[in-house]
Design a protein around this motif. Structure first.
Motif, short mmCIF file in Angstrom:
data_model
loop_
_atom_site.label_atom_id
_atom_site.label_comp_id
_atom_site.label_asym_id
_atom_site.label_seq_id
_atom_site.Cartn_x
_atom_site.Cartn_y
_atom_site.Cartn_z
N GLY A 1 -17.78 -31.78 -22.54
CA GLY A 1 -17.27 -32.16 -21.24
C GLY A 1 -18.35 -32.54 -20.26
N PHE A 2 -17.90 -32.91 -19.06
CA PHE A 2 -18.79 -33.37 -17.99
C PHE A 2 -18.00 -33.46 -16.70
CE2 PHE A 2 -17.12 -36.93 -20.43
CZ PHE A 2 -16.39 -37.60 -19.45
N LEU A 3 -18.74 -33.49 -15.60
CA LEU A 3 -18.18 -33.74 -14.28
C LEU A 3 -18.86 -34.99 -13.75
CD1 LEU A 3 -18.64 -30.15 -12.81
CD2 LEU A 3 -16.56 -31.09 -13.79
N LEU A 4 -18.10 -36.03 -13.47
CA LEU A 4 -18.66 -37.26 -12.93
C LEU A 4 -18.50 -37.27 -11.41
CD1 LEU A 4 -17.48 -39.95 -15.50
CD2 LEU A 4 -19.82 -39.16 -15.10
N HIS B 1 -23.08 -31.67 -14.68
CA HIS B 1 -22.70 -32.41 -13.48
C HIS B 1 -23.50 -33.71 -13.52
CE1 HIS B 1 -23.61 -32.81 -8.89
NE2 HIS B 1 -22.67 -33.66 -9.25
N ILE B 2 -22.80 -34.83 -13.62
CA ILE B 2 -23.46 -36.13 -13.70
C ILE B 2 -23.22 -36.89 -12.41
CG2 ILE B 2 -23.60 -38.31 -14.96
CD1 ILE B 2 -22.54 -36.74 -17.45
N SER B 3 -24.28 -37.04 -11.65
CA SER B 3 -24.25 -37.75 -10.37
C SER B 3 -24.94 -39.09 -10.55
CB SER B 3 -24.97 -36.92 -9.31
OG SER B 3 -25.44 -37.72 -8.26
N THR B 4 -24.30 -40.16 -10.09
CA THR B 4 -24.95 -41.47 -10.24
C THR B 4 -26.25 -41.53 -9.46
OG1 THR B 4 -23.49 -42.35 -8.51
CG2 THR B 4 -22.87 -42.79 -10.80
N GLY B 5 -26.30 -40.88 -8.31
CA GLY B 5 -27.55 -40.85 -7.55
C GLY B 5 -28.67 -40.22 -8.35
N GLN C 1 -15.09 -50.05 -12.88
CA GLN C 1 -15.85 -48.92 -13.41
C GLN C 1 -14.91 -47.91 -14.08
OE1 GLN C 1 -18.29 -47.28 -10.28
NE2 GLN C 1 -19.78 -48.95 -10.40
N ALA C 2 -13.73 -47.69 -13.51
CA ALA C 2 -12.76 -46.76 -14.12
C ALA C 2 -12.32 -47.28 -15.48
CB ALA C 2 -11.56 -46.57 -13.19
N GLU C 3 -12.11 -48.59 -15.57
CA GLU C 3 -11.71 -49.18 -16.85
C GLU C 3 -12.84 -49.08 -17.87
OE1 GLU C 3 -10.42 -53.03 -15.48
OE2 GLU C 3 -8.35 -52.32 -15.20
N ALA C 4 -14.09 -49.29 -17.42
CA ALA C 4 -15.24 -49.16 -18.33
C ALA C 4 -15.35 -47.72 -18.83
CB ALA C 4 -16.52 -49.59 -17.62
N MET D 1 -25.80 -46.99 -17.19
CA MET D 1 -26.45 -45.69 -17.03
C MET D 1 -25.49 -44.55 -17.39
SD MET D 1 -28.83 -45.81 -13.67
CE MET D 1 -30.14 -47.01 -13.48
N VAL D 2 -24.26 -44.64 -16.88
CA VAL D 2 -23.27 -43.59 -17.17
C VAL D 2 -22.92 -43.59 -18.65
CG1 VAL D 2 -20.90 -42.81 -16.74
CG2 VAL D 2 -22.35 -43.54 -14.82
N ARG D 3 -22.71 -44.76 -19.20
CA ARG D 3 -22.37 -44.87 -20.63
C ARG D 3 -23.46 -44.22 -21.49
NH1 ARG D 3 -20.90 -50.48 -21.30
NH2 ARG D 3 -18.79 -49.84 -20.79
N GLU D 4 -24.72 -44.51 -21.16
CA GLU D 4 -25.85 -43.93 -21.89
C GLU D 4 -25.88 -42.41 -21.72
OE1 GLU D 4 -30.37 -43.84 -20.82
OE2 GLU D 4 -29.94 -45.75 -21.82
N ARG D 5 -25.65 -41.93 -20.48
CA ARG D 5 -25.68 -40.48 -20.21
C ARG D 5 -24.59 -39.75 -20.99
NH1 ARG D 5 -25.96 -35.92 -20.30
NH2 ARG D 5 -26.42 -34.42 -18.64
N LEU D 6 -23.45 -40.40 -21.17
CA LEU D 6 -22.34 -39.75 -21.88
C LEU D 6 -22.56 -39.65 -23.38
CD1 LEU D 6 -19.25 -41.14 -19.93
CD2 LEU D 6 -20.33 -38.88 -19.73
#
Length: 186
Positions: A80-83, A28-32, A92-95, A67-72
């Motif tokens: 898999g993952f849950l964002l 589970h990947i939370s931006t917070g 952000q969706a396009e990125a 941050m998300v790119r690095e985490r992935l």
């Protein structure tokens, strides 16, 4: 399983993300959480984010994307993952689509936790937080609706709507059932 979770504050998507993460065995990947981790570890991204947060400003989308790119890239996301909390805009969706496309993968689904505004207000007021007045909550919901409406259009063919008004276990059962019934056909 690669999922994005959308839903207004108070819809319970963080709770559902934790339950789904345990059930399907993906992080589970939370931006917070990402912000807090980077800031606590004093990483370059954390230092940059901290400057904005300390000034009471929003963290720029580019930092959040980084941050998300690095985490992935962390090995635990290979299956898999849950964002949760990302993406919040079309940019952000396009990125995210570009990042996943570079790895030859795509999202399985986007879970949209749907709940009546009055139920959210009731839930959030029941928490008793000093910063949760009805006016503040309704404003947060308005901002969320304005920011998220374009994402619902962007992801229209991947959305699985979840009625989030029930109890935690009930919503989790519904989510698991809808995932099982819909993702296998994509």
């Amino acid at each position: 399983m690669r999922l994005v979770l959308l839903g207004p504050p108070g819809a319970g998507k963080g709770t559902q993300a934790q339950l789904l993460s345990e059930n399907i065995g993906v992080p589970h990947i939370s931006t917070g959480d990402l912000f807090r981790t980077h800031i606590a570890q004093n990483t370059p991204l954390g230092k940059a984010a901290s400057r904005f947060l300390d000034a009471g400003e929003l963290v720029p989308s580019t930092l959040t994307i980084d941050m998300v790119r690095e985490r992935l890239t962390v090995p635990d996301t290979q299956n898999g993952f849950l964002l949760d909390g990302f993406p919040r805009s079309i940019a952000q969706a396009e990125a995210l689509a570009h990042t996943l496309g570079d790895r030859g993968i795509k999202l399985n689904a986007v879970l949209s936790f749907v709940i009546d505004e009055d139920v959210v207000v009731e839930r959030m007021l029941a928490r008793g937080r000093a910063d949760d007045s009805e006016m503040i909550i309704r404003n947060r919901l308005k901002v969320y609706a304005e920011e998220t409406a374009p994402l619902l259009d962007y992801y229209a063919d991947q959305i699985i709507a979840i009625d989030a008004a029930g109890e935690v276990d009930e919503v989790n059962r519904l989510t698991q059932m809808k995932l099982h019934n819909n993702v296998g056909t994509r």
